[in-house]
Design an enzyme around this catalytic site. Structure first.
Site, PDB file in Angstrom:
ATOM      1  N   GLY A  11     -37.421   3.184  10.835  1.00  0.00           N
ATOM      2  CA  GLY A  11     -36.490   3.615  11.871  1.00  0.00           C
ATOM      3  C   GLY A  11     -36.171   5.095  11.818  1.00  0.00           C
ATOM      4  CG  LEU A  59     -38.832  -2.773  11.436  1.00  0.00           C
ATOM      5  CD1 LEU A  59     -37.573  -2.107  10.924  1.00  0.00           C
ATOM      6  CD2 LEU A  59     -39.986  -2.556  10.474  1.00  0.00           C
ATOM      7  CG  ASN A  85     -32.423   4.281   8.678  1.00  0.00           C
ATOM      8  OD1 ASN A  85     -31.215   4.521   8.647  1.00  0.00           O
ATOM      9  ND2 ASN A  85     -33.116   4.332   9.816  1.00  0.00           N
ATOM     10  CB  SER A 137     -23.184  -1.876   7.148  1.00  0.00           C
ATOM     11  OG  SER A 137     -22.030  -1.716   7.952  1.00  0.00           O
ATOM     12  CE1 TYR A 150     -25.771  -3.943  11.459  1.00  0.00           C
ATOM     13  CE2 TYR A 150     -23.532  -3.948  10.586  1.00  0.00           C
ATOM     14  CZ  TYR A 150     -24.714  -3.281  10.853  1.00  0.00           C
ATOM     15  OH  TYR A 150     -24.834  -1.962  10.518  1.00  0.00           O
ATOM     16  CE  LYS A 154     -27.147  -3.219   8.118  1.00  0.00           C
ATOM     17  NZ  LYS A 154     -28.278  -2.315   7.816  1.00  0.00           N
ATOM     18  CB  ILE A 183     -22.464   7.760  10.698  1.00  0.00           C
ATOM     19  CG1 ILE A 183     -22.177   7.270   9.266  1.00  0.00           C
ATOM     20  CG2 ILE A 183     -23.239   9.074  10.668  1.00  0.00           C
ATOM     21  CD1 ILE A 183     -21.360   8.207   8.411  1.00  0.00           C
TER      22      ILE A 183
END
Length: 243
Positions: A11, A59, A85, A137, A150, A154, A183
């Site tokens: 990525g 992926l 990543n 994360s 998600y 993680k 971010i």
């Protein structure tokens, strides 16, 4: 003088991955990135840095990963640094979440890390040196409303990272994870402004992180300066979550 090592980043066509690739392209001899649909973003980076190569890779598809890994090993002879990543979100509250949403996020976020690590670790063992950085994360620690898939993926990355660090430390391979908070990326900007403001209120530094902040951390973790850091998750979130 550039470091004679080969870096592979999933990525690397946008966001944090692209920032890391740009940072490391000035340091390492070969930087390889993957993209799925954003070929323009990958090409833009390669046009700026002649030592950047890019490969299309889905992926979610093991055969696509296998093909890319084989090509990279054939062309470059091995990978010294693997930066897992790439990630995806496909949100829904749990009872509304469809099986395909669960499977897609787990396969991309967690499954691809397994496959690329499995493909490239043998070359690290052969060279007696390696670095792996897996992107988890803050959600893997705190959970996240409407993101059970998600958050689960993680959190799984954290356990995977610890396990690999135990298995391969004696082979000269350091395996660590990075857990970004908020971010400044396209992913953050897709959040409605009123919710972004709430996120900002919970950050003691009262600012979002920059891609360069994460890239600088990764640059350190894969360097010789971090040779005694192994099996750790480094949180980079402005103090919004501490462990």
């Amino acid at each position: 003088m550039m470091t004679e090592k080969t870096v592979f980043i999933t990525g690397g066509d946008k966001g944090i991955g692209k920032g890391i690739a740009a940072c490391l392209a000035a340091i390492y001899k070969n930087v390889i990135i993957t993209y799925n649909r954003n070929e323009a973003g990958a090409k833009e980076l390669a046009d700026l840095y002649p030592n950047v190569s890019y490969y299309q890779c889905d992926l979610e598809d093991y055969s696509s990963i296998e093909t890319v890994a084989h090509q990279v090993l054939q062309v470059f002879g091995g990978v010294d640094v693997l930066i897992n990543n790439a990630g995806v979100e496909n949100d829904a509250t749990f009872l509304k979440m469809e099986p395909y949403q669960w499977n897609q996020v787990l396969n991309i976020n967690l499954g691809s890390i397994y496959f690329f690590s499995h493909a490239f670790i043998p070359s690290m063992i052969q060279r007696g040196w390696g670095r792996i950085v897996n992107f988890t994360s803050i959600a893997g620690y705190t959970g996240a409303f409407g993101k059970s898939n998600y958050a689960a993926s993680k959190a799984g990355i954290v356990g995977f990272t610890k396990s690999l660090s135990l298995e391969f430390a004696a082979k000269g391979i350091c395996v660590n994870a990075v857990a970004p908070g908020a971010i400044e990326t396209d992913m953050l900007m897709r959040i409605p402004e009123k919710y972004r403001f709430k996120i900002l209120e919970n950050i003691p530094s009262h600012k979002f992180g920059k891609v360069e902040d994460v890239a600088n951390l990764v640059e350190f973790l894969i360097s010789e300066k971090a040779s005694y850091i192994n099996g750790q998750t480094i949180h980079i979130n402005g103090g919004s979550f501490s462990i």
